[in-house]
Write an enzyme that holds these catalytic residues in place. Structure first.
Site, mmCIF file in Angstrom:
data_model
loop_
_atom_site.group_PDB
_atom_site.id
_atom_site.type_symbol
_atom_site.label_atom_id
_atom_site.label_comp_id
_atom_site.label_asym_id
_atom_site.label_seq_id
_atom_site.Cartn_x
_atom_site.Cartn_y
_atom_site.Cartn_z
ATOM 1 N N SER A 35 0.787 -1.234 0.000
ATOM 2 C CA SER A 35 0.000 0.000 0.000
ATOM 3 C C SER A 35 0.818 1.283 0.000
ATOM 4 C CB SER A 35 -0.958 0.006 1.194
ATOM 5 O OG SER A 35 -0.251 -0.173 2.401
ATOM 6 N N ASP A 239 -3.381 6.360 11.037
ATOM 7 C CA ASP A 239 -3.401 4.910 11.259
ATOM 8 C C ASP A 239 -2.033 4.358 11.650
ATOM 9 O OD1 ASP A 239 -1.961 5.005 8.892
ATOM 10 O OD2 ASP A 239 -3.470 3.964 7.691
ATOM 11 N N HIS A 242 0.463 4.164 7.186
ATOM 12 C CA HIS A 242 0.663 4.698 5.847
ATOM 13 C C HIS A 242 1.306 6.082 5.865
ATOM 14 C CE1 HIS A 242 -2.709 1.744 5.153
ATOM 15 N NE2 HIS A 242 -1.778 1.350 4.285
#
Length: 297
Positions: A35, A239, A242
């Site tokens: 990601s 979070d 990321h």
């Protein structure tokens, strides 16, 4: 007669610089991993639904550039723009990643570099075992890279950012270094590029408690032409997993600096004309030309 007229009109419509570019190679940069390579900069999860939304903010360093293209999911070259993994990492919400910042930084610091062809392949949440030869992600990467080369490109590098998903399980951590080496070796072999430069981002975060162990495996990979760029300390989204948009911009610039320090001398002196604003790759021109013939003949 119509085909002759169409060809004449097409040639006349292209500036001289664009016609000359057809003689040169597209500089292929493969983007792979999970990601943080696909890009989550500016993506926030709605607490009620858990569905991510991108804020749509594109920094100046990530804006489209007439000399930067990307290979789409249906294997067509299109003008690159954020989020460049939107049709590749399609099951997730993508935002800003390091690819556009990297490409723009390379072109800014080396105006003679030529045309960049980004080949996005990253998919969020994937483990290193999913990138082994025979697995879907590996075969897709090879297919897309080969298509990029066959359409007139030359491999310049792979930017690799993966490992967060392998910080959860102790067994995966113990096998990580060996699996990573196997992936790099197999990929170079299948692309017939035994010295393909690989720029590996060292983890800034992880999904589990074994972040430092995976970082150590990455730092000690011990393969030729594998250069490490450490993301540790770059700002993270709420979070804690990321990279933020600005962190992605900075990472792209760090990768560009590492690439330009490493770049072979022969490429630095590449005699490439200045790109023009409406350059279209040769195969797109050919397709448009054929469409004209079929439509009006």
């Amino acid at each position: 007669m119509l085909s002759f007229i169409a060809l004449a009109l097409l040639a006349h419509a292209l500036p001289i610089e664009c016609q000359n570019l057809l003689k040169h190679k597209l500089n292929i940069i493969i983007l792979a991993g999970q990601s943080n390579m696909a890009g989550r900069g500016g993506v926030a999860n709605e607490t009620s639904t858990g569905i991510g939304t991108w804020d749509g903010v594109v920094p100046p360093q990530c804006q489209p550039n007439p000399s930067i293209f990307r290979l789409s999911a249906d294997l067509a070259w299109v003008k690159a723009r954020e989020p460049i993994h939107a049709d590749i990492d399609a099951r997730k919400t993508d935002g800003v990643g390091p690819g556009m910042s990297f490409a723009n930084a390379v072109l800014t610091k080396d105006p003679n570099f030529g045309v960049v062809g980004l080949v996005p392949c990253a998919v969020g949440g994937t483990t290193i075992s999913q990138w082994q030869k025979g697995e879907f992600l590996y075969e897709q990467l090879v297919k897309r890279a080969e298509m990029a080369q066959q359409s007139g490109g030359v491999y310049r590098a792979m930017l690799w950012y993966q490992g967060e998903a392998d910080t959860v399980n102790e067994e995966d951590v113990e096998l990580y270094k060996g699996r990573l080496k196997t992936f790099f070796d197999d990929l170079r072999s299948d692309l017939h590029a035994p010295l393909l430069p690989i720029f590996q981002v060292i983890l800034a975060s992880g999904e589990g408690p074994y972040i430092e162990e995976v970082r150590e495996a990455q730092l000690n990979i011990g393969l030729p032409n594998v250069k490490c760029v450490d993301a540790k300390g770059l700002p993270l989204e709420p979070d804690d997993l990321h990279l933020t948009t600005q962190a992605q911009v900075r990472l792209g610039e760090m990768l560009a600096d590492a690439y330009l320090r490493f770049k072979p001398r022969s490429l630095q002196s590449n005699n490439v004309p200045t790109p023009c604003s409406n350059f279209v790759p040769f195969f797109i021109i050919t397709a448009q030309f054929l469409w004209i013939i079929l439509t009006f003949s």
